[in-house]
Structure formats: C-alpha cells, structure tokens
Design a protein around this motif. Structure first.
Motif, PDB file in Angstrom:
ATOM      1  N   PRO A   2      -5.466   3.994   1.360  1.00 10.58           N
ATOM      2  CA  PRO A   2      -4.382   4.654   1.541  1.00 10.58           C
ATOM      3  C   PRO A   2      -3.918   6.285   2.316  1.00 10.58           C
ATOM      4  O   PRO A   2      -5.531   7.220   2.424  1.00 10.58           O
ATOM      5  CB  PRO A   2      -3.536   4.954  -0.027  1.00 10.58           C
ATOM      6  CG  PRO A   2      -5.516   3.899  -0.822  1.00 10.58           C
ATOM      7  CD  PRO A   2      -6.217   3.942  -0.261  1.00 10.58           C
ATOM      8  N   TYR A   4      -3.066  10.341   2.075  1.00  7.05           N
ATOM      9  CA  TYR A   4      -2.579  11.226   1.618  1.00  7.05           C
ATOM     10  C   TYR A   4      -1.711  12.413   2.827  1.00  7.05           C
ATOM     11  O   TYR A   4      -2.756  12.288   3.393  1.00  7.05           O
ATOM     12  CB  TYR A   4      -3.182  11.764   0.538  1.00  7.05           C
ATOM     13  CG  TYR A   4      -3.226  10.735  -0.986  1.00  7.05           C
ATOM     14  CD1 TYR A   4      -2.117  10.862  -1.603  1.00  7.05           C
ATOM     15  CD2 TYR A   4      -4.158   9.934  -0.637  1.00  7.05           C
ATOM     16  CE1 TYR A   4      -2.485   9.285  -2.920  1.00  7.05           C
ATOM     17  CE2 TYR A   4      -4.293   8.951  -2.142  1.00  7.05           C
ATOM     18  CZ  TYR A   4      -3.510   8.514  -3.040  1.00  7.05           C
ATOM     19  OH  TYR A   4      -3.106   7.270  -3.763  1.00  7.05           O
ATOM     20  N   ARG A 112       1.427  10.510  -1.162  1.00  4.95           N
ATOM     21  CA  ARG A 112       0.760   9.527  -1.042  1.00  4.95           C
ATOM     22  C   ARG A 112       1.900   9.103   0.408  1.00  4.95           C
ATOM     23  O   ARG A 112       2.808   9.176   0.325  1.00  4.95           O
ATOM     24  CB  ARG A 112       0.633   8.404  -2.173  1.00  4.95           C
ATOM     25  CG  ARG A 112      -0.066   7.037  -1.098  1.00  4.95           C
ATOM     26  CD  ARG A 112      -0.210   5.965  -2.413  1.00  4.95           C
ATOM     27  NE  ARG A 112       1.210   5.506  -2.464  1.00  4.95           N
ATOM     28  CZ  ARG A 112       1.962   4.281  -1.257  1.00  4.95           C
ATOM     29  NH1 ARG A 112       1.148   3.592  -0.180  1.00  4.95           N
ATOM     30  NH2 ARG A 112       2.268   3.786  -1.664  1.00  4.95           N
ATOM     31  N   ALA A 114       3.566   6.758   2.912  1.00  8.88           N
ATOM     32  CA  ALA A 114       3.602   5.125   2.426  1.00  8.88           C
ATOM     33  C   ALA A 114       3.127   4.131   3.436  1.00  8.88           C
ATOM     34  O   ALA A 114       3.363   4.909   5.174  1.00  8.88           O
ATOM     35  CB  ALA A 114       5.656   5.070   1.963  1.00  8.88           C
ATOM     36  N   SER A 115       2.188   2.885   3.639  1.00  5.21           N
ATOM     37  CA  SER A 115       2.097   2.262   4.596  1.00  5.21           C
ATOM     38  C   SER A 115       3.065   1.460   4.998  1.00  5.21           C
ATOM     39  O   SER A 115       3.833   0.882   4.755  1.00  5.21           O
ATOM     40  CB  SER A 115       0.560   1.458   4.685  1.00  5.21           C
ATOM     41  OG  SER A 115       0.165   0.819   5.354  1.00  5.21           O
ATOM     42  N   ASP A 117       2.246  -1.181   6.529  1.00  8.72           N
ATOM     43  CA  ASP A 117       2.454  -2.629   5.581  1.00  8.72           C
ATOM     44  C   ASP A 117       3.008  -2.626   4.696  1.00  8.72           C
ATOM     45  O   ASP A 117       3.033  -3.432   3.745  1.00  8.72           O
ATOM     46  CB  ASP A 117       0.208  -2.474   5.237  1.00  8.72           C
ATOM     47  CG  ASP A 117      -0.243  -2.170   6.552  1.00  8.72           C
ATOM     48  OD1 ASP A 117       0.583  -3.463   7.424  1.00  8.72           O
ATOM     49  OD2 ASP A 117      -1.414  -2.703   6.901  1.00  8.72           O
ATOM     50  N   GLU A 118       3.227  -1.013   3.901  1.00  6.23           N
ATOM     51  CA  GLU A 118       4.824  -1.942   2.623  1.00  6.23           C
ATOM     52  C   GLU A 118       5.791  -2.603   2.942  1.00  6.23           C
ATOM     53  O   GLU A 118       6.385  -2.600   1.793  1.00  6.23           O
ATOM     54  CB  GLU A 118       4.422  -0.321   1.964  1.00  6.23           C
ATOM     55  CG  GLU A 118       2.347  -0.129   1.178  1.00  6.23           C
ATOM     56  CD  GLU A 118       2.384   1.472   0.764  1.00  6.23           C
ATOM     57  OE1 GLU A 118       3.204   1.297  -0.385  1.00  6.23           O
ATOM     58  OE2 GLU A 118       2.463   1.883   1.217  1.00  6.23           O
ATOM     59  N   PHE A 119       6.007  -1.969   3.920  1.00  4.26           N
ATOM     60  CA  PHE A 119       7.892  -2.593   4.484  1.00  4.26           C
ATOM     61  C   PHE A 119       7.534  -3.864   4.697  1.00  4.26           C
ATOM     62  O   PHE A 119       6.487  -5.018   5.203  1.00  4.26           O
ATOM     63  CB  PHE A 119       7.870  -2.074   5.843  1.00  4.26           C
ATOM     64  CG  PHE A 119       7.911  -0.124   4.733  1.00  4.26           C
ATOM     65  CD1 PHE A 119       8.982   0.426   4.604  1.00  4.26           C
ATOM     66  CD2 PHE A 119       7.208   0.920   5.008  1.00  4.26           C
ATOM     67  CE1 PHE A 119       8.815   1.618   4.023  1.00  4.26           C
ATOM     68  CE2 PHE A 119       7.429   2.161   5.097  1.00  4.26           C
ATOM     69  CZ  PHE A 119       8.087   2.272   4.095  1.00  4.26           C
ATOM     70  N   GLN A 121       7.785  -7.413   6.811  1.00  2.00           N
ATOM     71  CA  GLN A 121       7.011  -7.855   7.945  1.00  2.00           C
ATOM     72  C   GLN A 121       8.263  -8.223   9.119  1.00  2.00           C
ATOM     73  O   GLN A 121       7.433  -8.588  10.510  1.00  2.00           O
ATOM     74  CB  GLN A 121       5.244  -7.568   7.960  1.00  2.00           C
ATOM     75  CG  GLN A 121       4.569  -7.113   7.306  1.00  2.00           C
ATOM     76  CD  GLN A 121       4.836  -5.652   7.731  1.00  2.00           C
ATOM     77  OE1 GLN A 121       3.615  -5.910   8.824  1.00  2.00           O
ATOM     78  NE2 GLN A 121       4.716  -5.079   6.862  1.00  2.00           N
ATOM     79  N   ARG A 130       5.541  -1.540  14.388  1.00  3.36           N
ATOM     80  CA  ARG A 130       3.621  -2.337  14.667  1.00  3.36           C
ATOM     81  C   ARG A 130       3.602  -1.788  15.836  1.00  3.36           C
ATOM     82  O   ARG A 130       2.539  -1.614  16.362  1.00  3.36           O
ATOM     83  CB  ARG A 130       3.936  -3.494  13.948  1.00  3.36           C
ATOM     84  CG  ARG A 130       2.361  -3.766  14.294  1.00  3.36           C
ATOM     85  CD  ARG A 130       2.362  -4.702  12.787  1.00  3.36           C
ATOM     86  NE  ARG A 130       2.419  -4.583  11.327  1.00  3.36           N
ATOM     87  CZ  ARG A 130       1.722  -4.145  10.597  1.00  3.36           C
ATOM     88  NH1 ARG A 130       0.336  -3.819  10.944  1.00  3.36           N
ATOM     89  NH2 ARG A 130       1.565  -3.846   9.384  1.00  3.36           N
TER      90      ARG A 130
END
Length: 139
Positions: A2, A4, A112, A114-115, A117-119, A121, A130
């Motif tokens: 993660p 931050y 934090r 958000a990556s 990868d959390e959305f 794909q 990406r």
C-alpha cells in the motif's frame, strides 16, 4: 504494498514561526529525512506546495465553479506531501513521526492512496491509465 500520502499541514502560527527560521537548516533537515526515506526504499514522491493561495474547483453544479476558496473546514495550509510505499498505516505513522516538522500547529495527515489495482480492471479508462503508467515506468 500500500501507498500512503503524508500531508504536511500548518497554520498561520506555523508560517509566522517559519519566517524567522533558518531556511538552510530546514532544507538540511528535510534533505536528511528524505535521504532516510530513499535509503529505506519507501519514498515514491515528495513535493512542497507553494504558500500562495490556490483555487477550489467546486463540482456541486455544472459547469464546475472555480473560486479562491473556501478551502473546507480547516484554516490550515497544506504545505507539501510525501508518497510512501510502506506495508501499513502504522509504518507511515512512524515515518511521519520522524519528519522534521516543528512549530506550533505543524501536523502531518496520513491518507492511504488507492491503487490502480483496486479499480475495475475491465474499465477502458483504467486500462488506458495502466498502459500509460507502464510506459512511464510507474508500474
């Protein structure tokens, strides 16, 4: 891992104290702190923010309205930030405790990030972002 964001927050009182501070010493302290972050392999990005007022783009109506403020509920200034790639919020807090932020009203807020990868794909915009990040060495 993660990410931050550690946001440097200050008040008018902090800025008043900063005006009498030795700028070279502050830069030296920040440089040493950033060097520790780099050597630990946790620094992703760090930038200072100008003291001049910014603007707010309010999306409450269409078209969005741009104003000189207000800046929310706080009277504090967001003076800069670090993006840290650390294992947990607790580790980000530990790094924030070491930051050379001193003086009345000086704070560090930790959020934090958000990556991608959390959305979803399968979303075309996520796929484009990406691809852009991969082309720019960010993934």
């Amino acid at each position: 891992m993660p990410k931050y964001m550690v946001i440097m927050r200050s008040t008018d009182e902090t800025l008043a104290a900063f005006e009498n501070a030795d700028f070279a010493e502050i830069m030296d302290q920040m440089g040493r702190y950033n060097d520790q972050l780099i050597k630990a392999g946790v620094l992703v990005a760090a930038e200072g923010l100008d003291n001049e007022p910014g603007v707010v783009v309010d999306h409450s109506s269409q078209p969005p309205v741009v104003t000189d403020g207000p800046y929310g509920e706080t009277k504090e200034l967001f003076a800069g930030f670090w993006i840290l790639n650390v294992a947990s919020q607790e580790e980000a807090v530990e790094w924030a405790r070491r930051a050379p932020l001193t003086g009345p009203g000086s704070k560090a807020e930790i959020r934090r990030v958000a990556s991608i990868d959390e959305f979803p794909q399968d979303n075309e915009w996520i796929q484009k972002e990406r691809a852009w990040r991969e082309a720019n060495g960010q993934l």
